[in-house]
Write an enzyme that holds these catalytic residues in place. Structure first.
Site, short mmCIF file in Angstrom:
data_model
loop_
_atom_site.label_atom_id
_atom_site.label_comp_id
_atom_site.label_asym_id
_atom_site.label_seq_id
_atom_site.Cartn_x
_atom_site.Cartn_y
_atom_site.Cartn_z
N PRO A 35 34.78 44.00 4.51
CA PRO A 35 35.50 43.14 5.44
C PRO A 35 35.15 41.66 5.32
CG PRO A 35 33.90 44.51 6.58
CD PRO A 35 34.00 45.03 5.19
N ASN A 36 36.20 40.87 5.41
CA ASN A 36 36.15 39.40 5.44
C ASN A 36 35.87 38.76 4.09
OD1 ASN A 36 36.73 39.03 8.27
ND2 ASN A 36 34.73 39.95 8.63
N ARG A 46 36.44 29.75 3.77
CA ARG A 46 35.65 29.40 4.96
C ARG A 46 34.17 29.48 4.60
NH1 ARG A 46 38.42 30.41 9.79
NH2 ARG A 46 36.73 29.22 10.70
N TYR A 62 28.76 31.13 1.49
CA TYR A 62 29.36 32.05 0.52
C TYR A 62 29.93 31.36 -0.72
CZ TYR A 62 28.89 35.25 4.44
OH TYR A 62 28.38 36.01 5.47
N ASN A 111 29.87 45.48 -2.31
CA ASN A 111 29.42 44.57 -1.25
C ASN A 111 30.11 45.06 0.02
OD1 ASN A 111 28.86 42.64 0.60
ND2 ASN A 111 29.31 40.89 -0.74
N ALA A 149 29.80 43.36 6.40
CA ALA A 149 29.10 43.70 7.64
C ALA A 149 28.93 45.21 7.81
CB ALA A 149 29.86 43.11 8.83
N GLU A 151 24.35 47.62 -5.00
CA GLU A 151 24.77 46.90 -3.79
C GLU A 151 24.58 45.40 -4.03
OE1 GLU A 151 22.47 48.14 -0.43
OE2 GLU A 151 23.39 46.69 0.94
N HIS A 173 24.93 41.48 -2.24
CA HIS A 173 25.20 40.56 -1.13
C HIS A 173 25.15 39.15 -1.69
CE1 HIS A 173 25.04 43.67 1.84
NE2 HIS A 173 23.98 44.15 1.20
N ARG A 194 18.49 35.76 6.85
CA ARG A 194 19.46 35.53 7.93
C ARG A 194 19.04 36.29 9.19
NH1 ARG A 194 25.41 36.01 5.57
NH2 ARG A 194 25.80 34.90 7.53
O1 CA2 Z 1 26.09 38.13 1.86
C1 CA2 Z 1 26.97 38.97 1.80
O2 CA2 Z 1 27.60 39.21 0.76
C2 CA2 Z 1 27.35 39.77 3.05
O3 CA2 Z 1 27.60 41.12 2.66
C3 CA2 Z 1 28.60 39.12 3.58
C4 CA2 Z 1 29.08 39.69 4.92
C5 CA2 Z 1 27.92 39.72 5.92
O4 CA2 Z 1 28.35 40.39 7.11
C6 CA2 Z 1 26.71 40.44 5.36
O5 CA2 Z 1 25.68 40.41 6.33
C7 CA2 Z 1 26.24 39.78 4.09
C8 CA2 Z 1 30.19 38.83 5.51
C9 CA2 Z 1 31.30 38.56 4.59
C10 CA2 Z 1 32.12 37.47 5.18
O6 CA2 Z 1 32.66 36.74 4.13
C11 CA2 Z 1 33.19 35.53 4.41
C12 CA2 Z 1 33.47 34.72 3.35
C13 CA2 Z 1 33.98 33.47 3.57
C14 CA2 Z 1 34.26 33.05 4.85
C15 CA2 Z 1 33.98 33.88 5.92
C16 CA2 Z 1 33.46 35.12 5.70
#
Ligand code: CA2
Length: 145
Positions: free
Chosen positions: A11-12, A19, A24, A75, A78, A99, A101, A108
């Site tokens: 997700p996301n 963003r 990221y 990946n 969340a 896996e 991240h 974090r």
């Molecule tokens: O660091 C990572 O790759 C995470 O898996 C990313 C997840 C986060 O919930 C994990 O704790 C760590 C969130 C992905 C959200 O991705 C976005 C990318 C750009 C803008 C907003 C969100």
């Protein structure tokens, strides 16, 4: 025939590059997938890249990878920190699981420090930015050789 590797993003991660670039990075998910697919070609692997915001969809794709993919790079976003369903699906998959991240989840918030998926993964990469996907693919090539 080249071995298939499934790359799953949760997700996301479709928002990559759009963003929060300070966390990221500036590359879009399409940019990242293009780079990983190019490396897969060099390594003689066939990349299947999928992204979903939905837990059940990710579970379905992991189940479908049984018998069609040699390994999974995931990946889980969340869902890493919440999803026993994704862990159970990965436990039913026979090949190696890596896996990734993008951020260093250990630097974090405390709720990001535990990942259910890590107990199934052969290896975990965190905090290497989107380069982590390329490193994971190189490791996957070694594991599948
Ligand atoms: O660091 C990572 O790759 C995470 O898996 C990313 C997840 C986060 O919930 C994990 O704790 C760590 C969130 C992905 C959200 O991705 C976005 C990318 C750009 C803008 C907003 C969100």
């Amino acid at each position: 025939m080249s071995k298939r590797v499934t790359l799953l993003n949760g997700p996301n991660l479709n928002l990559l590059g759009l963003r929060q670039p300070e966390i990221y990075g500036r590359e879009t998910l399409a940019d990242v997938v293009a780079k990983v697919a190019a490396l897969a070609g060099e390594l003689g692997l066939d990349l299947q890249a999928l992204q979903s915001n939905h837990e059940g969809q990710l579970v379905d794709w992991i189940q479908e990878a049984r018998g069609t993919s040699a390994g999974i790079i995931i990946n889980p976003g969340a869902y890493s920190h919440t999803s026993v369903a994704i862990l159970d699906a990965l436990n039913a998959f026979d090949g190696p699981v890596l896996e990734v991240h993008i951020s260093n989840i250990h630097k974090r918030e405390a709720f990001r420090h535990h990942s259910f998926v890590s107990s199934r993964a052969e290896g975990v990469i965190a905090g290497f930015g989107t380069e982590g996907y390329l490193l994971a693919l190189r490791r996957m090539a070694t594991l599948l050789a």
